[in-house]
Design a protein around this motif. Structure first.
Motif, short mmCIF file in Angstrom:
data_model
loop_
_atom_site.label_atom_id
_atom_site.label_comp_id
_atom_site.label_asym_id
_atom_site.label_seq_id
_atom_site.Cartn_x
_atom_site.Cartn_y
_atom_site.Cartn_z
N GLU A 97 24.76 29.49 32.36
CA GLU A 97 26.11 29.60 32.75
C GLU A 97 26.73 30.75 33.50
O GLU A 97 27.35 30.42 34.61
N MET A 98 26.57 31.91 32.99
CA MET A 98 27.31 32.98 33.50
C MET A 98 26.86 33.61 34.97
O MET A 98 27.69 33.39 35.89
N ILE A 99 25.38 33.52 35.16
CA ILE A 99 25.05 34.03 36.35
C ILE A 99 25.15 32.92 37.27
O ILE A 99 25.85 33.29 38.37
N PRO A 100 24.83 31.53 37.03
CA PRO A 100 25.46 30.49 38.29
C PRO A 100 26.90 30.61 38.46
O PRO A 100 27.06 30.43 39.81
N LYS A 101 27.68 30.45 37.56
CA LYS A 101 29.05 30.71 37.91
C LYS A 101 29.57 31.97 38.66
O LYS A 101 30.54 31.81 39.77
N ALA A 102 29.08 33.05 38.24
CA ALA A 102 29.58 34.25 39.01
C ALA A 102 28.90 34.23 40.54
O ALA A 102 29.50 34.85 41.30
N ALA A 103 27.74 33.79 40.70
CA ALA A 103 27.28 33.50 41.88
C ALA A 103 27.77 32.59 42.80
O ALA A 103 28.35 32.77 44.11
N ALA A 104 28.15 31.32 42.19
CA ALA A 104 28.85 30.31 42.89
C ALA A 104 30.37 30.80 43.37
O ALA A 104 30.69 30.44 44.44
N ASP A 105 31.10 31.61 42.35
CA ASP A 105 32.38 31.80 42.95
C ASP A 105 32.27 33.26 43.78
O ASP A 105 33.53 33.77 44.08
N GLY A 106 31.21 33.84 43.94
CA GLY A 106 31.15 34.92 44.61
C GLY A 106 32.00 36.19 43.95
O GLY A 106 32.65 37.21 44.52
N LEU A 107 31.77 36.20 42.61
CA LEU A 107 32.41 37.22 41.74
C LEU A 107 31.46 38.37 41.50
O LEU A 107 32.30 39.39 40.83
N ALA A 108 30.33 38.37 41.84
CA ALA A 108 29.51 39.74 41.58
C ALA A 108 28.46 39.56 42.49
O ALA A 108 28.08 38.89 43.03
N ALA A 109 28.17 41.15 42.91
CA ALA A 109 26.95 41.30 43.63
C ALA A 109 25.62 41.58 42.69
O ALA A 109 24.50 41.56 43.39
N PHE A 110 25.78 42.08 41.65
CA PHE A 110 24.85 42.28 40.82
C PHE A 110 24.49 42.02 39.48
O PHE A 110 25.94 41.76 38.98
N VAL A 111 23.50 41.90 38.72
CA VAL A 111 23.52 41.58 37.29
C VAL A 111 22.96 42.76 36.66
O VAL A 111 21.80 43.18 37.14
#
Length: 406
Positions: free
Chosen positions: A194-208
């Motif tokens: 949930e968290m990684i896909p949502k952050a990526a889809a919304d362009g909210l993060a460059a890194f994990v």
């Protein structure tokens, strides 16, 4: 077009040169946010005669500083833990009873978006006064889908408002939240599904990022999380080997991480793995000073061919200071980094840890992020830590801070 003249010493920090690229009695020219010329002022080409002129008043000019590891957005106060540690209570003991990271999680969850944004802005303003023009900001104090995403959205709003460049990192694997204390695997699935896909889809993060340590996450869990990050186009970072040798350095090399941060307990084999993979080691000397630890063995890693960056690790517990110049001074005094290495660590190498091309360097083609300090040279600046702010900060060619001379 702008020409900055009357520079006592200019540090260009070339990306592929181990030195600071020092030029005495220098000038610097930029146009549309990009450096077009740097060198001795006596050699300033006539074609720049009509450029707008700014004066450095004989000061030191360096690339805008890059703080590549911060926990910028959070709420709450952990000053009581500061006193406990002074009195001898170990950090892991405090964390084990619900203090440490989880204390800040509770406070951050309870805070409003407006309060988080306001405190984040106040911290960024303080960093700007220190000459910091690029900031990496981690989540990790929400640990629910909603709270991690809202932290990342606060990062975005702060970035949109400027003037600093902000690189956002999802650190949902900072700690296992209390509601998942009996279901670690379930929390890892939440991060992955949930968290990684949502952050990526919304362009909210460059890194994990993942905190790999006793009481945090295992190497196996980190691999699962990083596989999901890679599948969604996000880079990897690690909190590695901070409190013990967990093999975090080797893990960061094996997953192609941009950086491995902390590394106080890194082994020789781990250092060799970092060098071979080109992973930047990020030193966080304020945290080790506060926690009473020996810092990352910067001299050993540098001699082994590892690139070493320097950052504050600004957070409410182990590093409650956002002064990157203080971290640089500690890198010199506690880690035997030369002034040139410390400056590179807080500019071009820090930018490398964030995979930012053209940032942290003032060679032609570099981004015109500039900091001016009231010191005649790099050595004079870092020989004694100074609390006073920068004289001027420039972001992408625009002056965004000037010290009041009144």
């Amino acid at each position: 077009m702008t020409a900055l003249t009357d520079i006592g010493q200019l540090a260009t920090c070339p990306p592929d040169d181990p030195g600071a690229g020092l030029v005495d009695r220098a000038a610097l020219v930029w146009d549309e946010g990009v450096v077009v010329w740097a060198g001795p002022e006596a050699d300033l080409p006539a074609r720049f005669a009509d450029a707008e002129r700014l004066s450095a008043h004989g000061g030191l000019v360096v690339p805008g500083l890059v703080d590549c590891h911060t926990h910028l957005v959070h709420a709450g106060d952990r000053s009581g833990e500061f006193v406990e540690r002074i009195e001898g209570t170990p950090y892991l003991e405090i964390a084990g009873r619900g203090g440490g990271i989880l204390s800040t999680v509770r406070a951050t969850r309870a805070a409003s978006d407006a309060d988080l944004e306001a405190s984040g802005r106040e911290r960024l303003d303080a960093m700007l006064r220190q000459g910091v023009t690029t900031v990496e900001a981690k989540s990790g104090y929400g640990l629910t889908v909603a709270d991690e995403m809202r932290t990342l959205r606060v990062h975005r709003r702060l970035a949109d408002a400027g003037p600093q460049r902000i690189v956002s990192t999802l650190l949902a694997a900072h700690a296992v939240p209390p509601e998942y204390a009996d279901d670690r695997a379930g929390y890892v699935r939440l991060v992955v599904d949930e968290m990684i896909p949502k952050a990526a889809a919304d362009g909210l993060a460059a890194f994990v990022d993942v905190f790999v340590e006793q009481g945090a996450f295992t190497g196996s869990e980190a691999r699962t999380i990083f596989a999901a990050a890679a599948a969604h186009g996000l880079g990897a970072k690690l909190h590695a080997d901070q409190l013990s040798d967990t093999g975090g350095a080797a893990l960061s090399a094996s997953v192609g991480a941009a950086s491995a941060d902390h590394l106080e307990y890194v082994s020789d084999a781990g250092g060799a793995a970092l060098a071979a993979a080109g992973v930047v080691a990020v030193s966080l000397p304020i945290a080790t000073l506060v926690l009473g630890q020996e810092p990352l063995p910067a001299r050993r890693l540098l001699d082994a061919g590892v690139r070493v960056a320097v950052a504050t690790d600004f957070n409410p517990g182990s590093a409650p200071s956002a002064s990157l110049p203080l971290a640089m001074w500690l890198a010199c005094t506690r880690q035997r980094m030369t002034p040139a290495e410390a400056l590179r660590g807080a500019t071009v190498e820090a930018a490398r840890a964030l995979r930012l091309d053209g940032v942290g360097t003032l060679v032609p083609g570099g981004v015109a992020d500039v900091a001016v300090f009231e010191a005649p040279s790099l050595y004079a600046w870092l020989a004694g830590w100074r609390a006073e702010p920068a004289a001027r900060a420039v972001a992408a060619g625009e002056t965004v801070w000037m010290r009041d001379e009144g």
